[in-house]
Design a protein around this motif. Sequence first.
Motif, PDB file in Angstrom:
ATOM      1  N   SER A   7       3.677   2.996   2.871  1.00 33.24           N
ATOM      2  CA  SER A   7       3.761   2.005   3.953  1.00 33.24           C
ATOM      3  C   SER A   7       5.005   2.173   4.801  1.00 33.24           C
ATOM      4  O   SER A   7       5.095   1.578   5.886  1.00 33.24           O
ATOM      5  N   LEU A  15       3.070   4.849   7.151  1.00 25.93           N
ATOM      6  CA  LEU A  15       1.717   4.578   7.648  1.00 25.93           C
ATOM      7  C   LEU A  15       1.529   3.120   8.046  1.00 25.93           C
ATOM      8  O   LEU A  15       1.956   2.212   7.328  1.00 25.93           O
ATOM      9  N   ARG A  16       0.862   2.905   9.160  1.00 27.74           N
ATOM     10  CA  ARG A  16       0.456   1.563   9.609  1.00 27.74           C
ATOM     11  C   ARG A  16      -0.961   1.317   9.108  1.00 27.74           C
ATOM     12  O   ARG A  16      -1.952   1.702   9.746  1.00 27.74           O
ATOM     13  N   TRP A  17      -1.047   0.688   7.955  1.00 25.61           N
ATOM     14  CA  TRP A  17      -2.336   0.540   7.303  1.00 25.61           C
ATOM     15  C   TRP A  17      -3.330  -0.265   8.135  1.00 25.61           C
ATOM     16  O   TRP A  17      -4.544  -0.022   8.073  1.00 25.61           O
ATOM     17  N   LYS A  18      -2.879  -1.200   8.904  1.00 21.24           N
ATOM     18  CA  LYS A  18      -3.799  -2.029   9.685  1.00 21.24           C
ATOM     19  C   LYS A  18      -4.466  -1.251  10.813  1.00 21.24           C
ATOM     20  O   LYS A  18      -5.431  -1.746  11.402  1.00 21.24           O
ATOM     21  N   SER A  68      -7.388   0.490   8.330  1.00 18.29           N
ATOM     22  CA  SER A  68      -8.007  -0.281   7.250  1.00 18.29           C
ATOM     23  C   SER A  68      -8.069  -1.750   7.656  1.00 18.29           C
ATOM     24  O   SER A  68      -7.449  -2.152   8.651  1.00 18.29           O
ATOM     25  N   PRO A  76       0.824  -1.223   0.000  1.00 13.38           N
ATOM     26  CA  PRO A  76       0.000   0.000   0.000  1.00 13.38           C
ATOM     27  C   PRO A  76       0.848   1.258   0.000  1.00 13.38           C
ATOM     28  O   PRO A  76       2.012   1.251   0.442  1.00 13.38           O
TER      29      PRO A  76
END
Length: 561
Positions: free
Chosen positions: A478, A481-484, A487, A475
């Motif tokens: 990344s 950013l900590r996508w989890k 999202s 993503p």
Amino acid sequence: MGDGNKNCFACCFTIKLLFYIVPLILVSFIVFVSVPRNSTWVLISSLPSSSSSSSSSSSSSSSASAAAAANSSEKFGVTVHAEGSEEVLDFRSRVGTTVDVHGSLQEAALSDEAALNRSATPPLAVETVTEIHELNETKEDILNNSITGTLNATISLNESTALPLKQSRLVRTRLDKLEAGLQRARAAIKEAKNGSQLQDPDYVPIGPMYWDAKAFHRSYLEMEKRFKVFVYKEGEPPVFHDGPCKSIYSIEGNFIYKMDVDRKFQTKNPEKAHVFYLPFSVVKMVQFVYLRASRDFSPIRRTVIDYVNLIAQKYPYWNRSFGADHFMVSCHDWGPEVSFSLPYLQKNSIRALCNANTSEKFNPVKDVSIPEINLQTGKLTGLIGGPSASRRPILAFFAGGVHGPIRPVLLEHWEDKDEDIKVHKYLPKGVNYYDMMRNSKYCICPSGFEVASPRIVEALYNGCVPVLISRSYVPPFSDVLRWKSFSVVLSVDDIPKLKEILTKISTRQYIRMQRRVLQVRRHFEFNSPPKRFDVFHMILHSIWLRRLNVRISDDHGVMIN
């Protein structure tokens, strides 16, 4: 009688004269034989260079000896330093016989490819000699091996004449100064991890959406303070310095345009640049160069090869790093394929791609994943908004074409199967796509033919928590950013359990995720002119981070941090 005495006296005098002259001749002959001829020059030429160097600082007469020793050392490919002197000698032409590819010893050790690129190499300073690179390694080997820390050993063809590191540091090229500034930035970022939160008039990154909010903030500020980009002016529109600004590939064209007119990060002096931008548009190549009828990809490859050859012949920077400080930006599906036109472009250069697919050689360590943004009008007017988390009645929503390996699986399990999971191939008449997003808690974002999807950014714009379903996708941003945290990241195998997974997320956790979506979407917003922390600056920041990961020297040296 008188004449007889005279003759006797002359004879005696001659005998006495011979008695004195003969021994003198014999002594002179012995001395002549025993003492070597030209003894002074033999002594000077036999002195080691280090001895001659030290003698040069002891007396005025020894300067001639140092010069003679330098001439002698040139024959053996060594460099002379004046020990104890504040001034460091810069034997640029002589260093070439030791370090540059012009010398026979180095010529035999370097690869053929490095030798071919030597024409664009700038003259080397003495400091360059102290950079360590194994002479029996090619540059590709160096790039493929991860090296931690600063390499500070010395190449020494002759141990007695190795250059003192302390002396060599006094000679610094412009590249050395750039690298020193980057080192200070690295140190500041590292210190920020344990420091206090920095203040900022526009935005202070904070929260679990970031891997390290304080380090990111410091890195961003260091980028604003130091980062300089040189945009090659070569090439003509529409293939170069032009791109789409109103389509699914709009980020490619907008970035090209913004960089061409930018005054904050762009520098006109390539000697001050940290990175070099190759301003070609893959979308425009497909439109104007690619022959659709023949399905022949070679014209695009040839265009890229010719362009890199042009800038490599005109400037020394590509050959200096073998492309490691150069970058390209592409949002077209064929972006990775275009980079395969040149091995160094794919292996070494920073590739900012929407199609960030690790199964297609995307390397998160050196490459940058950028968002795919569908700007139909070129502006964000009407695209950003949506109600609060408590006013979204639909659990999950998707509508889109059926292509690629994932979407058919999604439609097979959920199309018209559940009232809470709104999955459509085509939206019913009168139903607005963005209204559906704004009324949904979760927006399903499956990959199509390629891993990237504009739905991810559309979900963020509309305050909808994205559900990423893909294979091998990295993503955007990344690295920061900590996508989890904002999202839901699922595999294809999770599709049959989609409703179960989403309903298990508590209301409290969903509200947290939705608030984080509203906070991070500023990093995906397109602004004209750009604003701090928006998508343009985030792309630049990701490129800045990749540049911090390598160290480049004037002798084709690339070291991976």
